[in-house]
Design an enzyme around this catalytic site. Structure first.
Site, PDB file in Angstrom:
ATOM      1  N   HIS A 268     -56.276 -32.384 -25.490  1.00  0.00           N
ATOM      2  CA  HIS A 268     -57.748 -32.410 -25.422  1.00  0.00           C
ATOM      3  C   HIS A 268     -58.248 -33.095 -26.689  1.00  0.00           C
ATOM      4  O   HIS A 268     -58.011 -34.271 -26.883  1.00  0.00           O
ATOM      5  CB  HIS A 268     -58.233 -30.968 -25.230  1.00  0.00           C
ATOM      6  CG  HIS A 268     -59.674 -30.806 -24.877  1.00  0.00           C
ATOM      7  ND1 HIS A 268     -60.482 -31.839 -24.505  1.00  0.00           N
ATOM      8  CD2 HIS A 268     -60.466 -29.691 -24.838  1.00  0.00           C
ATOM      9  CE1 HIS A 268     -61.705 -31.387 -24.250  1.00  0.00           C
ATOM     10  NE2 HIS A 268     -61.723 -30.085 -24.462  1.00  0.00           N
ATOM     11  N   HIS A 307     -56.825 -39.593 -17.958  1.00  0.00           N
ATOM     12  CA  HIS A 307     -57.891 -38.601 -17.974  1.00  0.00           C
ATOM     13  C   HIS A 307     -57.917 -37.882 -16.642  1.00  0.00           C
ATOM     14  O   HIS A 307     -57.658 -38.496 -15.612  1.00  0.00           O
ATOM     15  CB  HIS A 307     -59.244 -39.283 -18.220  1.00  0.00           C
ATOM     16  CG  HIS A 307     -60.282 -38.340 -18.704  1.00  0.00           C
ATOM     17  ND1 HIS A 307     -61.010 -37.550 -17.850  1.00  0.00           N
ATOM     18  CD2 HIS A 307     -60.685 -38.027 -19.954  1.00  0.00           C
ATOM     19  CE1 HIS A 307     -61.827 -36.806 -18.562  1.00  0.00           C
ATOM     20  NE2 HIS A 307     -61.651 -37.062 -19.837  1.00  0.00           N
ATOM     21  N   ASP A 363     -60.449 -41.069 -26.867  1.00  0.00           N
ATOM     22  CA  ASP A 363     -59.654 -40.820 -28.069  1.00  0.00           C
ATOM     23  C   ASP A 363     -58.785 -41.987 -28.493  1.00  0.00           C
ATOM     24  O   ASP A 363     -58.173 -41.951 -29.561  1.00  0.00           O
ATOM     25  CB  ASP A 363     -58.757 -39.592 -27.851  1.00  0.00           C
ATOM     26  CG  ASP A 363     -59.559 -38.313 -27.883  1.00  0.00           C
ATOM     27  OD1 ASP A 363     -60.480 -38.260 -28.709  1.00  0.00           O
ATOM     28  OD2 ASP A 363     -59.271 -37.408 -27.106  1.00  0.00           O
TER      29      ASP A 363
HETATM   30  N1  ACO Z   1     -48.926 -41.652 -20.617  1.00  0.00           N
HETATM   31  C1  ACO Z   1     -47.969 -41.820 -19.659  1.00  0.00           C
HETATM   32  N2  ACO Z   1     -48.036 -41.271 -18.446  1.00  0.00           N
HETATM   33  C2  ACO Z   1     -49.107 -40.495 -18.177  1.00  0.00           C
HETATM   34  C3  ACO Z   1     -50.132 -40.290 -19.105  1.00  0.00           C
HETATM   35  C4  ACO Z   1     -50.023 -40.895 -20.355  1.00  0.00           C
HETATM   36  N3  ACO Z   1     -50.964 -40.739 -21.283  1.00  0.00           N
HETATM   37  N4  ACO Z   1     -51.065 -39.485 -18.561  1.00  0.00           N
HETATM   38  C5  ACO Z   1     -50.656 -39.182 -17.335  1.00  0.00           C
HETATM   39  N5  ACO Z   1     -49.465 -39.810 -17.092  1.00  0.00           N
HETATM   40  C6  ACO Z   1     -48.723 -39.808 -15.826  1.00  0.00           C
HETATM   41  C7  ACO Z   1     -48.027 -38.472 -15.626  1.00  0.00           C
HETATM   42  O1  ACO Z   1     -46.712 -38.485 -16.128  1.00  0.00           O
HETATM   43  C8  ACO Z   1     -48.074 -38.349 -14.118  1.00  0.00           C
HETATM   44  O2  ACO Z   1     -47.088 -39.200 -13.583  1.00  0.00           O
HETATM   45  P1  ACO Z   1     -46.247 -38.724 -12.279  1.00  0.00           P
HETATM   46  O3  ACO Z   1     -47.261 -38.645 -11.184  1.00  0.00           O
HETATM   47  O4  ACO Z   1     -45.218 -39.758 -12.100  1.00  0.00           O
HETATM   48  O5  ACO Z   1     -45.673 -37.367 -12.625  1.00  0.00           O
HETATM   49  C9  ACO Z   1     -49.409 -38.961 -13.735  1.00  0.00           C
HETATM   50  O6  ACO Z   1     -49.695 -39.923 -14.791  1.00  0.00           O
HETATM   51  C10 ACO Z   1     -50.525 -37.952 -13.622  1.00  0.00           C
HETATM   52  O7  ACO Z   1     -50.557 -37.207 -14.834  1.00  0.00           O
HETATM   53  P2  ACO Z   1     -51.065 -35.711 -14.953  1.00  0.00           P
HETATM   54  O8  ACO Z   1     -50.498 -35.109 -16.191  1.00  0.00           O
HETATM   55  O9  ACO Z   1     -50.833 -35.007 -13.642  1.00  0.00           O
HETATM   56  O10 ACO Z   1     -52.623 -35.937 -15.084  1.00  0.00           O
HETATM   57  P3  ACO Z   1     -53.656 -34.868 -15.602  1.00  0.00           P
HETATM   58  O11 ACO Z   1     -54.945 -35.193 -14.951  1.00  0.00           O
HETATM   59  O12 ACO Z   1     -53.136 -33.479 -15.444  1.00  0.00           O
HETATM   60  O13 ACO Z   1     -53.699 -35.144 -17.172  1.00  0.00           O
HETATM   61  C11 ACO Z   1     -54.313 -35.866 -19.300  1.00  0.00           C
HETATM   62  C12 ACO Z   1     -54.728 -35.743 -17.850  1.00  0.00           C
HETATM   63  C13 ACO Z   1     -53.933 -34.484 -19.876  1.00  0.00           C
HETATM   64  C14 ACO Z   1     -55.481 -36.388 -20.115  1.00  0.00           C
HETATM   65  C15 ACO Z   1     -53.103 -36.836 -19.398  1.00  0.00           C
HETATM   66  O14 ACO Z   1     -53.470 -38.106 -18.903  1.00  0.00           O
HETATM   67  C16 ACO Z   1     -52.541 -36.946 -20.819  1.00  0.00           C
HETATM   68  O15 ACO Z   1     -51.705 -36.126 -21.208  1.00  0.00           O
HETATM   69  N6  ACO Z   1     -53.006 -37.961 -21.612  1.00  0.00           N
HETATM   70  C17 ACO Z   1     -52.571 -38.094 -22.970  1.00  0.00           C
HETATM   71  C18 ACO Z   1     -53.358 -37.134 -23.845  1.00  0.00           C
HETATM   72  C19 ACO Z   1     -54.795 -37.571 -24.007  1.00  0.00           C
HETATM   73  O16 ACO Z   1     -55.094 -38.724 -24.288  1.00  0.00           O
HETATM   74  N7  ACO Z   1     -55.708 -36.584 -23.910  1.00  0.00           N
HETATM   75  C20 ACO Z   1     -57.147 -36.809 -24.131  1.00  0.00           C
HETATM   76  C21 ACO Z   1     -57.900 -36.606 -22.867  1.00  0.00           C
HETATM   77  S1  ACO Z   1     -59.586 -37.020 -23.108  1.00  0.00           S
HETATM   78  C22 ACO Z   1     -60.231 -35.724 -23.945  1.00  0.00           C
HETATM   79  O17 ACO Z   1     -59.802 -34.621 -23.944  1.00  0.00           O
HETATM   80  C23 ACO Z   1     -61.364 -36.042 -24.701  1.00  0.00           C
END
Ligand code: ACO
Length: 428
Positions: A268, A307, A363
């Site tokens: 987050h 996201h 971010d």
């Molecule tokens: N890098 C690589 N792969 C990713 C990323 C990433 N940043 N984010 C998601 N994926 C992939 C996952 O591995 C998954 O792949 P799969 O379907 O083959 O298993 C798919 O994309 C979906 O990912 P989820 O984790 O199910 O998506 P979710 O909606 O739960 O997660 C989140 C969203 C937590 C923001 C995620 O994208 C992440 O961890 N990003 C990196 C951390 C980040 O930047 N957080 C800030 C968010 S914005 C904020 O809070 C202000």
């Protein structure tokens, strides 16, 4: 003829139910009537991580994640970032309308005159280890504020609530700056009422021996814009924590401490810090392909990418990317920007990221700006918390005034052991 209802047939019993559809949703409680017999609890909805469950009706923030739209009270985020100040936006979030001149003046005055914190808070901060993470200090000190304002428990009085909201918006930068100065071993700087909200924050962070601190207007404006971009984002993790904890009718300082704790996590508000650590780890443009390969193999995540809601370019990231270059013009280019831009370019052309609709989020670039302003990484989530405070408070106030809301209490599906007799220690 079309009807706003959903007809469900329970194949266990053959019975059919007609559920009302309102605003594109069915009420989970309407499922409860679907039973196999008199002693059946009734059907529940199972939704880990709230992927498809609305927890509230809200009039504050609108997001269309597919189109990359973000609006506060109907105003597009890029227009607010360009034309309004953070305090105008805070007023908008809290009261629903942009303030006129006198309303803004009164609000600015109220915020400016609540920026001081009790000296015991300063002593409390002194007790933290020299290397304490400022977010840990913020979580503790925001929570500690509740002990200084016992009146804050009176949630039924709108005036009392408003006073606490002013206090929280006003004091967050002071707590953040104190935490930063503690970490640096520098004496704390008291607020300067002559300066703007963001200018005063820069003063409390950076003032050294000069008698009067004068903020760089470009940096001051950039910080204000960053606060605006972070001010609200509907029912995200920390806002849901604010509402969930606040639903127990605890005071808003304690609820805000819970929201800060939620924001601390690397998925987050900690992602801006994590994004810089990642860019440092990549180290050079030529290492990007290998990092992308590792991300695709699931070994690492591209921090600042992806996201839950945006399946398009995060509109805040667009504004921030532009802002980054304005700040670099003043303070010199952050060398990590080249890695960031190239990483974004390669990721946006790669099938893995395209298919999963992973775009840079707020971010990805914000940390680069903060770093260029001379701020250490571990204070980045604290800056996010300052910006998000009016959003948390607007959502909290909306929750308090919403007759449909009760204490937040999800259900579970119990899959553990059935009843069994206790086994004495000697027999185990
Ligand atoms: N890098 C690589 N792969 C990713 C990323 C990433 N940043 N984010 C998601 N994926 C992939 C996952 O591995 C998954 O792949 P799969 O379907 O083959 O298993 C798919 O994309 C979906 O990912 P989820 O984790 O199910 O998506 P979710 O909606 O739960 O997660 C989140 C969203 C937590 C923001 C995620 O994208 C992440 O961890 N990003 C990196 C951390 C980040 O930047 N957080 C800030 C968010 S914005 C904020 O809070 C202000």
């Amino acid at each position: 003829m079309s009807k706003d209802t959903l007809t469900v047939t329970d194949n266990r019993t053959g019975k059919t139910y007609e559920l009302p559809i309102e605003h594109g949703t069915v009420r989970a409680m309407d499922l409860r009537q679907i039973k196999t017999g008199a002693d059946d609890f009734g059907l529940m909805a199972y939704d880990p991580a709230f992927m498809n469950t609305a927890s509230t009706k809200s009039s504050i923030t609108f997001i269309d994640g597919d189109k990359g739209i973000l609006e506060y009270r109907g105003y597009p985020i890029d227009e607010l970032a360009e034309h309004a100040s953070f305090l105008e936006v805070s007023y908008l979030l809290l009261f629903g309308e942009l303030p006129n001149r006198s309303q803004l003046h009164e609000f600015q005055h109220a915020i400016t005159h609540h920026t001081m914190v009790h000296e015991n808070i300063r002593e409390f901060i002194d007790a933290f280890r020299y290397d304490a993470h400022p977010m840990g200090i913020l979580v503790s000190t925001v929570g500690a504020l509740s002990t200084f304002y016992p009146d804050a428990k009176n949630l039924d009085d709108a005036e009392v609530r408003r006073l606490q909201m002013n206090r929280l918006i006003a004091k967050m930068p002071t707590l953040a700056a104190y935490a930063y100065r503690h970490r640096r071993g520098l004496p704390i700087i008291y607020p300067d009422n002559d300066l703007s909200y963001s200018g005063n924050f820069l003063n409390m962070l950076f003032k050294m021996t000069e008698t009067k601190y004068t903020p760089n207007p470009v940096i001051e404006k950039a910080l204000d814009v960053l606060f605006i971009l972070h001010a609200d984002h509907e029912q995200n993790c920390s806002t849901s924590a604010m509402r969930g904890v606040g639903s127990s009718r605890v005071d808003p300082f304690s609820a805000t401490a819970a929201a800060c704790a939620a924001l601390y996590g690397p998925l987050h508000g900690g992602a801006n810090e994590a994004a810089i650590r990642m860019l440092n780890e990549i180290g050079s443009v030529r290492n990007i392909p290998d990092y992308i390969r590792r991300a695709k193999a699931g070994e690492v995540r591209l921090m600042g990418f992806g996201h839950r809601v945006y399946k398009n370019y995060d509109p805040r990231a667009k504004v921030i990317k532009k802002l980054a270059y304005q700040v670099f013009d003043q303070v010199g280019k952050n060398p990590l920007i080249d890695i960031a831009v190239e990483l974004e370019k390669i990721a946006l052309e790669d099938d893995y990221f395209v298919q999963r609709k992973l775009y840079p989020n707020v971010d990805f670039y914000s940390g680069l700006i903060y770093q260029s302003m001379g701020l250490p990484m571990d204070i980045f989530p604290v800056l996010f918390a300052i910006g998000r405070t009016p959003g948390w408070l607007a959502q909290w106030e909306e929750m308090i005034n919403d007759n449909e809301q009760k204490i937040a209490r999800p259900r579970q599906i119990y899959l553990g052991e059935g009843r069994r007799p206790f086994v004495p220690l000697s027999d185990r």
